[in-house]
Structures are given as C-alpha cells and as structure tokens.
Write an enzyme that holds these catalytic residues in place. Structure first.
Site, PDB file in Angstrom:
ATOM      1  CB  CYS A  58       5.691   1.589   6.979  1.00 47.26           C
ATOM      2  SG  CYS A  58       5.253   3.141   6.206  1.00 47.26           S
ATOM      3  CG  LEU A  59       6.595   0.721   0.750  1.00 48.27           C
ATOM      4  CD1 LEU A  59       5.924   1.188  -0.537  1.00 48.27           C
ATOM      5  CD2 LEU A  59       7.663  -0.318   0.455  1.00 48.27           C
ATOM      6  CG  HIS A  99       0.851   6.435   5.821  1.00 50.05           C
ATOM      7  ND1 HIS A  99       2.042   6.865   6.352  1.00 50.05           N
ATOM      8  CD2 HIS A  99       1.038   5.125   5.491  1.00 50.05           C
ATOM      9  CE1 HIS A  99       2.909   5.860   6.353  1.00 50.05           C
ATOM     10  NE2 HIS A  99       2.328   4.792   5.833  1.00 50.05           N
ATOM     11  CG  HIS A 129      -0.015   0.840   7.226  1.00 49.66           C
ATOM     12  ND1 HIS A 129       0.956   0.393   8.087  1.00 49.66           N
ATOM     13  CD2 HIS A 129       0.613   1.671   6.361  1.00 49.66           C
ATOM     14  CE1 HIS A 129       2.119   0.937   7.755  1.00 49.66           C
ATOM     15  NE2 HIS A 129       1.937   1.713   6.699  1.00 49.66           N
ATOM     16  CD  GLU A 130      -0.907   2.411   2.866  1.00 51.93           C
ATOM     17  OE1 GLU A 130      -0.440   3.564   2.834  1.00 51.93           O
ATOM     18  OE2 GLU A 130      -0.199   1.391   3.030  1.00 51.93           O
ATOM     19  N   GLY A 176       0.837  -1.187   0.000  1.00 48.79           N
ATOM     20  CA  GLY A 176       0.000   0.000   0.000  1.00 48.79           C
ATOM     21  C   GLY A 176       0.873   1.239   0.000  1.00 48.79           C
ATOM     22  CD  GLN A 186       3.630   5.577   2.659  1.00 50.05           C
ATOM     23  OE1 GLN A 186       2.636   5.090   2.148  1.00 50.05           O
ATOM     24  NE2 GLN A 186       4.646   4.844   3.083  1.00 50.05           N
TER      25      GLN A 186
HETATM   26 CO    CO Z   1       3.115   2.913   5.520  1.00 48.99          CO
END
Ligand code: CO
Length: 166
Positions: A96-97, A142, A138-139, A46, A51
């Site tokens: 997480c990226l 963000h 999670h997204e 995701g 981000q």
């Molecule tokens: Co993330």
C-alpha cells in the site's frame, strides 16, 4: 493537475469511513485528476481518496490485466464502488502506498463484479480478475477505513521482502 500528499499509516483519517459522492462536479474532477497524477508519480496500482485526505468514496485502480501499451493509460475511476458479485479466492502479496515497505499475504476473491459511477455520475459495472480484483478490494477497504495490514493472514518478514527484490 497537482500532486497530492499521500497520508501514511498512523494518520487517523486512514481509519475513517468515507462518505458517498453526491456531486459530480468540477471539484470531483479535479480530485480525480490530482489522484491520477499522484498515483502515477508514486508508481502505485491503486489509490483511494482518503489516502490523500479526502473522505469521499472515490478510487483509482490501474488495469494491469490488459497487456498492450502503458497500464497508466488504463486507470479506472470508480466513484461509489460496490462489489456486487464475487467468486473464487486468491491468496497473494499486497502492499500500500500509505504503508511503504510493508507487504502482507491477503486473501481476496479471484474474480468480482464491481458496480460504480463514473466522474459524471453514470452507473456502470465491470468484471475484474486477478491483480485488478485484488486492487479493487484493497481500494474499497480504504473507503471503509480498513488497511491491508489489519486483514492480512501475515506480514512478510524483511528476509522475504529482500528475497522478492532479488
Ligand atoms: Co492502499
């Protein structure tokens, strides 16, 4: 389409609240297309617009539940997403990226209904479960400037991560 730079933990933009998307225009479509390419390139599950430094309420989530074919053909675009119903609880590992190499145990609803708009502004809602429900939460976090590391029950140790990789 173009790859966008993924911000890393420590960047103040990741802690900001994103604004509602009001214009479903070419600019949004380019953003979503670039996010798609960036997500695939990073092999993530995701990605949220903040981000890549854009403080707008738009996220991508990969549908990992459907088992046929390539999951990256099933990237769900959620604009202005909102969880409107949730049930159960799952406690599992998350990464997480924006925080590479860090994993934590995070509690999430087991299933949920999310309401969102598509890239053209059409409203829809969908049920998600398991890993997809986790990714949606999670997204959306963000979009509210929340990173999983701040809500995790605990962060995995190096040893646990190594064991996972075996
Ligand atoms: Co993330």
């Amino acid at each position: 389409m173009a790859l966008r730079n993924i911000l890393h933990d420590g960047d103040p933009l990741l802690l900001k609240k994103s604004r509602i998307v009001t214009d479903f225009n070419k600019r949004l479509h380019v953003l979503l297309d670039d996010m798609r390419e960036t997500l695939i390139n990073a092999a993530g599950l995701g990605l949220a617009a903040p981000q890549v430094g854009i403080l707008r309420r738009a996220v991508l989530v990969v549908d990992m539940i459907t088992e046929d074919g390539d999951p990256y053909d099933r990237i769900i675009e959620l604009v202005n997403p909102e969880i409107i119903e949730e049930t159960g609880e799952q406690c599992g590992q998350e990464g997480c990226l924006s925080i590479p190499g860090v994993y934590g145990i995070v509690r999430r609803p087991l299933e949920l209904r999310v309401k969102a708009q598509d890239r053209y502004g059409e409203t829809f809602d969908m049920w998600c479960k398991d890993i997809t429900a986790r990714a949606v939460c999670h997204e959306i976090d963000h979009l509210n400037g929340v990173l999983f590391t701040t809500i995790a029950d605990r962060i995995l140790t190096e040893e646990e991560i190594e064991r996972n990789e075996e």
